[in-house]
Enzyme design. Structure first.
Site, PDB file in Angstrom:
ATOM      1  N   VAL A   1       0.846  -1.196   0.000  1.00 48.47           N
ATOM      2  CA  VAL A   1       0.000   0.000   0.000  1.00 48.47           C
ATOM      3  C   VAL A   1       0.880   1.244   0.000  1.00 48.47           C
ATOM      4  CG1 VAL A   1      -1.853   1.232   1.206  1.00 48.47           C
ATOM      5  CG2 VAL A   1      -1.757  -1.272   1.297  1.00 48.47           C
ATOM      6  N   SER A   2       0.513   2.244  -0.796  1.00 48.61           N
ATOM      7  CA  SER A   2       1.245   3.512  -0.885  1.00 48.61           C
ATOM      8  C   SER A   2       2.692   3.241  -1.310  1.00 48.61           C
ATOM      9  CB  SER A   2       1.145   4.267   0.446  1.00 48.61           C
ATOM     10  OG  SER A   2       1.634   5.581   0.327  1.00 48.61           O
TER      11      SER A   2
END
Length: 376
Positions: free
Chosen positions: A204-205
């Site tokens: 994520v990210s």
């Protein structure tokens, strides 16, 4: 659980507005309290105090899930040199565990470089296990804040190992483990510990960068989800700025001075201080070293032979579509590469699809399930 839909105008400052939407989109804060916070926040100090006060109010009303996420919201912007950062982090973990004690996940720790990597294990629910997901966030994220993501996949038949690598969460705060970009090393420690022979990784990210990097060197990974990809931070710079950085970096004292001048801008000050904190850097230029370390050469996209899913939003201010397109082009030997760019009309065009996170999770789930059906 159904996640909120809508990217709201909580604040006129885009950075504060994104953070407020982030905490709301993850599903465990109250709209009216976030909306009121947005009206009162003028600066970083206000933001911290308002969220601490919201947490205290929620605790007094026995709304422990709200309280936990308000504490995390406050901790996120407390500077690393502020003694309250560790204190609020500890309170967050304590409150989170009280709030989610019947949620069905199990905490573990994996030995790594003289410290421990925290792990949250979510068993597959609703029938036989479909696959194993190994998941992680990015930059200075905490695994607990993405509970709604891990829980979503668990409820749909996937077992999930969500972990914090060096520089993140409890690995840094409790064990002093600072960041390293060769993410296959801590991930390998987790795979060995739990004897996992095949898995899908989800980053994520900024974790999207480390997911690709890990897949290049760890072949127990069969599928990769970059949510979104980074590829190379310098791809966002103009040709002039690229040349300027290359010329100035050898002059460490001058570059350090120039970065300090830039740190008068609050958002840049936060980013530089956090990068120093998670990487163990002592000078601002070391934060730039850390960022420049996330480059396409170190990534080794050409060694990725797995199936890959790349996601981003058309208005992602941190990891925009240009990085997704560059990453797609670089994955020359991947078995397959699928992309999805979410649109504003879907309320999912922002970083990590805050505004309609549920849509992104369903997109990932569809990709996972469809690939399984093709193999059966």
């Amino acid at each position: 659980m159904a996640l909120p839909v809508g990217y709201h105008d909580f604040h006129s400052n885009p950075f504060f507005n994104y953070q407020l939407n982030r905490w709301y989109s993850l599903g465990f804060t109250k709209f009216e309290e976030i909306e009121e916070a947005g009206k009162r926040i003028r600066n970083q100090k206000d933001y911290i105090e308002i969220f601490i006060n919201l947490a205290e109010k929620a605790i007094s009303e026995k709304r422990m899930r709200n309280a936990a996420f308000y504490l995390r919201a406050a901790e996120f912007l407390i500077p690393p040199n502020d003694a309250r950062k560790k204190e609020i982090y500890d309170r967050f973990i304590e409150t989170f565990d009280k709030a989610f004690w019947l949620a069905g996940f199990i905490r573990h720790e994996v030995d790594f470089n003289g410290g421990k990597l925290p792990v949250m294990y979510f068993p597959a629910q609703g029938g036989p296990r479909k696959d194993t997901l190994v998941c992680f966030g990015g930059f200075d994220s905490l695994i607990e804040e993405f509970y709604s993501i891990w829980d979503h996949f668990s409820r749909n038949g996937y077992e999930v190992y969500a972990f914090e690598g060096p520089g993140q969460g409890g690995a840094l705060r409790n064990h002093g483990l600072t960041f390293q970009h060769n993410w296959e090393v801590p991930l390998r420690a987790l795979l060995d510990h739990f004897q996992i022979n095949r898995c899908t990784v989800l980053g994520v990210s900024m974790g999207g960068y480390w997911a690709i990097r890990a897949a290049a060197f760890e072949k127990r990974i069969t599928r990769v989800i970059a949510f979104p990809p980074v590829y190379d931070w310098m791809e966002l710079a103009s040709d002039f700025n690229k040349r300027l950085v290359n010329k100035l970096m050898p002059y460490r004292g001058l570059m350090n001075f120039l970065i300090k001048l830039k740190m008068k801008i609050p958002v840049l000050k936060h980013a530089v201080e956090q990068a120093m904190y998670i990487s163990g850097g002592k000078k601002p230029i070391e934060a730039v070293d850390w960022m420049l370390g996330m480059n396409s050469d170190f990534l080794h996209s050409g060694l990725v032979f797995q199936k890959v899913l790349l996601l981003t939003g058309e208005n992602d201010a941190f990891q925009p579509p240009v990085l997704l397109e560059k990453q797609k082009e670089a994955l020359k030997h991947a078995r397959s590469v699928q992309t999805r760019i979410f649109k504003k009309e879907e309320q999912a065009d922002q970083h990590c699809q805050m505004g309609n996170l549920g849509l992104a999770l369903d997109e990932i789930l569809h990709w996972l399930n469809y690939d399984r059906l093709k193999q059966s």
